[in-house]
Design a protein around this motif. Structure first.
Motif, PDB file in Angstrom:
ATOM      1  N   ALA A  61       0.821  -1.213   0.000  1.00 47.48           N
ATOM      2  CA  ALA A  61       0.000   0.000   0.000  1.00 47.48           C
ATOM      3  C   ALA A  61       0.854   1.260   0.000  1.00 47.48           C
ATOM      4  O   ALA A  61       0.553   2.243  -0.700  1.00 47.48           O
ATOM      5  CB  ALA A  61      -0.938  -0.004   1.213  1.00 47.48           C
ATOM      6  N   ARG A  62       1.946   1.245   0.771  1.00 53.52           N
ATOM      7  CA  ARG A  62       2.801   2.434   0.840  1.00 53.52           C
ATOM      8  C   ARG A  62       3.474   2.706  -0.507  1.00 53.52           C
ATOM      9  O   ARG A  62       3.607   3.853  -0.929  1.00 53.52           O
ATOM     10  CB  ARG A  62       3.852   2.253   1.934  1.00 53.52           C
ATOM     11  N   LEU A  63       3.907   1.642  -1.179  1.00 49.74           N
ATOM     12  CA  LEU A  63       4.552   1.832  -2.482  1.00 49.74           C
ATOM     13  C   LEU A  63       3.568   2.327  -3.528  1.00 49.74           C
ATOM     14  O   LEU A  63       3.923   3.128  -4.392  1.00 49.74           O
ATOM     15  CB  LEU A  63       5.185   0.511  -2.934  1.00 49.74           C
ATOM     16  N   GLU A  64       2.331   1.844  -3.452  1.00 47.20           N
ATOM     17  CA  GLU A  64       1.314   2.328  -4.379  1.00 47.20           C
ATOM     18  C   GLU A  64       1.093   3.827  -4.176  1.00 47.20           C
ATOM     19  O   GLU A  64       0.922   4.582  -5.133  1.00 47.20           O
ATOM     20  CB  GLU A  64      -0.006   1.572  -4.159  1.00 47.20           C
ATOM     21  N   ALA A  65       1.098   4.257  -2.906  1.00 46.81           N
ATOM     22  CA  ALA A  65       0.856   5.668  -2.598  1.00 46.81           C
ATOM     23  C   ALA A  65       2.016   6.552  -3.049  1.00 46.81           C
ATOM     24  O   ALA A  65       1.810   7.655  -3.560  1.00 46.81           O
ATOM     25  CB  ALA A  65       0.619   5.830  -1.097  1.00 46.81           C
ATOM     26  N   VAL A  66       3.237   6.051  -2.883  1.00 47.83           N
ATOM     27  CA  VAL A  66       4.418   6.857  -3.188  1.00 47.83           C
ATOM     28  C   VAL A  66       4.826   6.730  -4.658  1.00 47.83           C
ATOM     29  O   VAL A  66       5.118   7.721  -5.330  1.00 47.83           O
ATOM     30  CB  VAL A  66       5.598   6.445  -2.279  1.00 47.83           C
ATOM     31  N   GLY A  67       4.833   5.492  -5.149  1.00 43.00           N
ATOM     32  CA  GLY A  67       5.354   5.242  -6.480  1.00 43.00           C
ATOM     33  C   GLY A  67       4.320   5.232  -7.584  1.00 43.00           C
ATOM     34  O   GLY A  67       4.671   5.139  -8.759  1.00 43.00           O
ATOM     35  N   GLY A  68       3.050   5.293  -7.204  1.00 40.83           N
ATOM     36  CA  GLY A  68       2.000   5.289  -8.205  1.00 40.83           C
ATOM     37  C   GLY A  68       1.463   3.903  -8.475  1.00 40.83           C
ATOM     38  O   GLY A  68       1.990   2.894  -7.977  1.00 40.83           O
ATOM     39  N   GLU A  69       0.413   3.856  -9.274  1.00 36.11           N
ATOM     40  CA  GLU A  69      -0.250   2.589  -9.556  1.00 36.11           C
ATOM     41  C   GLU A  69       0.722   1.594 -10.190  1.00 36.11           C
ATOM     42  O   GLU A  69       1.452   1.928 -11.121  1.00 36.11           O
ATOM     43  CB  GLU A  69      -1.435   2.817 -10.495  1.00 36.11           C
ATOM     44  N   GLY A  70       0.734   0.393  -9.643  1.00 35.11           N
ATOM     45  CA  GLY A  70       1.598  -0.654 -10.168  1.00 35.11           C
ATOM     46  C   GLY A  70       2.903  -0.815  -9.430  1.00 35.11           C
ATOM     47  O   GLY A  70       3.578  -1.838  -9.560  1.00 35.11           O
ATOM     48  N   ALA A  71       3.296   0.180  -8.618  1.00 32.86           N
ATOM     49  CA  ALA A  71       4.573   0.097  -7.908  1.00 32.86           C
ATOM     50  C   ALA A  71       4.559  -1.011  -6.866  1.00 32.86           C
ATOM     51  O   ALA A  71       5.522  -1.772  -6.743  1.00 32.86           O
ATOM     52  CB  ALA A  71       4.890   1.445  -7.243  1.00 32.86           C
ATOM     53  N   GLY A  72       3.469  -1.107  -6.127  1.00 30.43           N
ATOM     54  CA  GLY A  72       3.361  -2.150  -5.110  1.00 30.43           C
ATOM     55  C   GLY A  72       3.317  -3.534  -5.731  1.00 30.43           C
ATOM     56  O   GLY A  72       3.917  -4.475  -5.222  1.00 30.43           O
ATOM     57  N   LEU A  73       2.595  -3.657  -6.833  1.00 30.72           N
ATOM     58  CA  LEU A  73       2.504  -4.944  -7.525  1.00 30.72           C
ATOM     59  C   LEU A  73       3.878  -5.384  -8.021  1.00 30.72           C
ATOM     60  O   LEU A  73       4.268  -6.551  -7.845  1.00 30.72           O
ATOM     61  CB  LEU A  73       1.528  -4.829  -8.693  1.00 30.72           C
ATOM     62  N   ALA A  74       4.616  -4.472  -8.612  1.00 23.68           N
ATOM     63  CA  ALA A  74       5.943  -4.806  -9.127  1.00 23.68           C
ATOM     64  C   ALA A  74       6.878  -5.223  -7.999  1.00 23.68           C
ATOM     65  O   ALA A  74       7.667  -6.171  -8.135  1.00 23.68           O
ATOM     66  CB  ALA A  74       6.529  -3.611  -9.883  1.00 23.68           C
ATOM     67  N   TRP A  75       6.789  -4.517  -6.875  1.00 28.58           N
ATOM     68  CA  TRP A  75       7.619  -4.849  -5.707  1.00 28.58           C
ATOM     69  C   TRP A  75       7.283  -6.251  -5.207  1.00 28.58           C
ATOM     70  O   TRP A  75       8.177  -7.062  -4.938  1.00 28.58           O
ATOM     71  CB  TRP A  75       7.383  -3.825  -4.605  1.00 28.58           C
ATOM     72  N   GLY A  76       5.988  -6.548  -5.086  1.00 26.10           N
ATOM     73  CA  GLY A  76       5.572  -7.861  -4.615  1.00 26.10           C
ATOM     74  C   GLY A  76       6.007  -8.967  -5.548  1.00 26.10           C
ATOM     75  O   GLY A  76       6.471 -10.026  -5.098  1.00 26.10           O
ATOM     76  N   GLN A  77       5.875  -8.749  -6.841  1.00 25.66           N
ATOM     77  CA  GLN A  77       6.291  -9.756  -7.814  1.00 25.66           C
ATOM     78  C   GLN A  77       7.786 -10.027  -7.718  1.00 25.66           C
ATOM     79  O   GLN A  77       8.224 -11.185  -7.778  1.00 25.66           O
ATOM     80  CB  GLN A  77       5.921  -9.291  -9.226  1.00 25.66           C
ATOM     81  N   GLU A  78       8.567  -8.974  -7.564  1.00 26.44           N
ATOM     82  CA  GLU A  78      10.016  -9.154  -7.446  1.00 26.44           C
ATOM     83  C   GLU A  78      10.376  -9.936  -6.192  1.00 26.44           C
ATOM     84  O   GLU A  78      11.236 -10.837  -6.226  1.00 26.44           O
ATOM     85  CB  GLU A  78      10.706  -7.785  -7.417  1.00 26.44           C
ATOM     86  N   ALA A  79       9.712  -9.625  -5.070  1.00 32.23           N
ATOM     87  CA  ALA A  79       9.995 -10.320  -3.812  1.00 32.23           C
ATOM     88  C   ALA A  79       9.638 -11.795  -3.914  1.00 32.23           C
ATOM     89  O   ALA A  79      10.380 -12.668  -3.436  1.00 32.23           O
ATOM     90  CB  ALA A  79       9.225  -9.666  -2.673  1.00 32.23           C
ATOM     91  N   ILE A  80       8.508 -12.094  -4.536  1.00 26.74           N
ATOM     92  CA  ILE A  80       8.072 -13.484  -4.668  1.00 26.74           C
ATOM     93  C   ILE A  80       8.986 -14.240  -5.631  1.00 26.74           C
ATOM     94  O   ILE A  80       9.388 -15.382  -5.362  1.00 26.74           O
ATOM     95  CB  ILE A  80       6.609 -13.544  -5.132  1.00 26.74           C
ATOM     96  N   ASP A  81       9.324 -13.627  -6.758  1.00 24.64           N
ATOM     97  CA  ASP A  81      10.219 -14.284  -7.713  1.00 24.64           C
ATOM     98  C   ASP A  81      11.560 -14.632  -7.077  1.00 24.64           C
ATOM     99  O   ASP A  81      12.077 -15.745  -7.244  1.00 24.64           O
ATOM    100  CB  ASP A  81      10.452 -13.386  -8.932  1.00 24.64           C
ATOM    101  N   LYS A  82      12.118 -13.682  -6.351  1.00 22.49           N
ATOM    102  CA  LYS A  82      13.404 -13.913  -5.691  1.00 22.49           C
ATOM    103  C   LYS A  82      13.277 -15.023  -4.647  1.00 22.49           C
ATOM    104  O   LYS A  82      14.111 -15.935  -4.587  1.00 22.49           O
ATOM    105  CB  LYS A  82      13.893 -12.623  -5.026  1.00 22.49           C
ATOM    106  N   GLY A  83      12.223 -14.954  -3.842  1.00 19.49           N
ATOM    107  CA  GLY A  83      12.036 -15.948  -2.794  1.00 19.49           C
ATOM    108  C   GLY A  83      11.744 -17.327  -3.350  1.00 19.49           C
ATOM    109  O   GLY A  83      12.287 -18.338  -2.867  1.00 19.49           O
ATOM    110  N   PHE A  84      10.891 -17.401  -4.367  1.00 13.94           N
ATOM    111  CA  PHE A  84      10.546 -18.698  -4.954  1.00 13.94           C
ATOM    112  C   PHE A  84      11.736 -19.313  -5.689  1.00 13.94           C
ATOM    113  O   PHE A  84      11.876 -20.533  -5.723  1.00 13.94           O
ATOM    114  CB  PHE A  84       9.354 -18.556  -5.895  1.00 13.94           C
ATOM    115  N   THR A  85      12.583 -18.482  -6.280  1.00 13.68           N
ATOM    116  CA  THR A  85      13.780 -19.010  -6.936  1.00 13.68           C
ATOM    117  C   THR A  85      14.681 -19.692  -5.912  1.00 13.68           C
ATOM    118  O   THR A  85      15.196 -20.797  -6.147  1.00 13.68           O
ATOM    119  CB  THR A  85      14.544 -17.877  -7.645  1.00 13.68           C
ATOM    120  N   ALA A  86      14.880 -19.041  -4.767  1.00 14.25           N
ATOM    121  CA  ALA A  86      15.691 -19.640  -3.703  1.00 14.25           C
ATOM    122  C   ALA A  86      15.021 -20.887  -3.138  1.00 14.25           C
ATOM    123  O   ALA A  86      15.670 -21.911  -2.898  1.00 14.25           O
ATOM    124  CB  ALA A  86      15.926 -18.615  -2.597  1.00 14.25           C
ATOM    125  N   LEU A  87      13.710 -20.805  -2.937  1.00 11.84           N
ATOM    126  CA  LEU A  87      12.971 -21.930  -2.369  1.00 11.84           C
ATOM    127  C   LEU A  87      12.996 -23.129  -3.310  1.00 11.84           C
ATOM    128  O   LEU A  87      13.120 -24.274  -2.862  1.00 11.84           O
ATOM    129  CB  LEU A  87      11.534 -21.496  -2.092  1.00 11.84           C
TER     130      LEU A  87
END
Length: 224
Positions: free
Chosen positions: A112-138
């Motif tokens: 929510a904070r990234l969406e507010a600061v970075g605009g629409e799509g910023a939070g989604l992109a951040w979440g996708q990057e975190a999941i991709d990185k984590g799932f790759t390691a997992l």
């Protein structure tokens, strides 16, 4: 026993799975995070952190999913959700924390904070990057440990954590989880087990009719 939960909370689903696996009866009390009920005066009296899951057993109140899972394991050791082998128990806990500490709060907390600061799509992109990185390691860890389940062929706390995170990745963050074949195989097998099927978000009393299907259809339409 009482579990304060929200149907789409992945942390709450972990606990529901463990309770179902151990056959423990409890009262389900929904807290609607979308409506801000976690910040309501009554709930804050129960849990000043305003978070779910919150678990009550008599005079004991626990607020963190991993603490609740460990408590349930000690409260009712059978069926065990931790392997008897010490090394494998450590691996189960490692997988749990890769998800609990390394993926879930990173993808969720800043959205929510990234969406507010970075605009629409910023939070989604951040979440996708975190999941991709984590799932790759997992995926790398699971390549060495997985059988039909995350660690071997028996249900463990690691599985309790994996399935909710995969659903979160797919529905909320629109991650193509087929990029991770081991995670996909495990999820597709596990989600059919009654421990997951019976506690699935769409089975919860606070899930609006058609909610899950609506999100899936919206995501599918956006991919076209």
């Amino acid at each position: 026993m009482i579990l304060y939960s929200f149907f789409m909370s992945s942390c709450s689903w972990r606990v529901r799975v463990a309770l179902r696996a151990k056959g423990i009866d409890y009262e389900y009390r929904p807290i609607n995070l979308l409506k801000g009920e976690q910040r309501g005066e009554e709930f804050l009296k129960v849990n000043p952190m305003g978070q779910v899951p919150t678990f009550i057993d008599g005079d004991l109140m626990l607020t963190q999913s991993m603490a609740i899972l460990e408590y349930l394991e000690e409260l009712q050791p059978e069926p065990s959700l931790l392997p008897s082998d010490r090394s494998q128990r450590a691996i189960v806990r490692q997988i749990c924390e890769m998800i609990n500490a390394g993926i879930q709060p990173v993808q969720s907390g800043a959205y929510a904070r990234l969406e507010a600061v970075g605009g629409e799509g910023a939070g989604l992109a951040w979440g996708q990057e975190a999941i991709d990185k984590g799932f790759t390691a997992l995926e790398g860890v699971l390549a060495k440990t997985a059988g039909t389940h995350c660690v071997g062929d028996e249900l463990t706390l690691a599985d309790c954590c994996l399935v909710p995170q995969v659903l979160n990745a797919q529905l909320r963050f629109k991650v193509d989880t087929t990029k991770f074949p081991i995670i996909t195989r495990l999820h597709n097998y596990l989600v059919q087990r009654p421990e997951f099927a019976d506690t699935h978000p769409e089975k919860m009393v606070d899930c609006p009719p058609g909610f899950m299907a609506g999100i899936a259809a919206k995501n599918a339409a956006e991919k076209r």
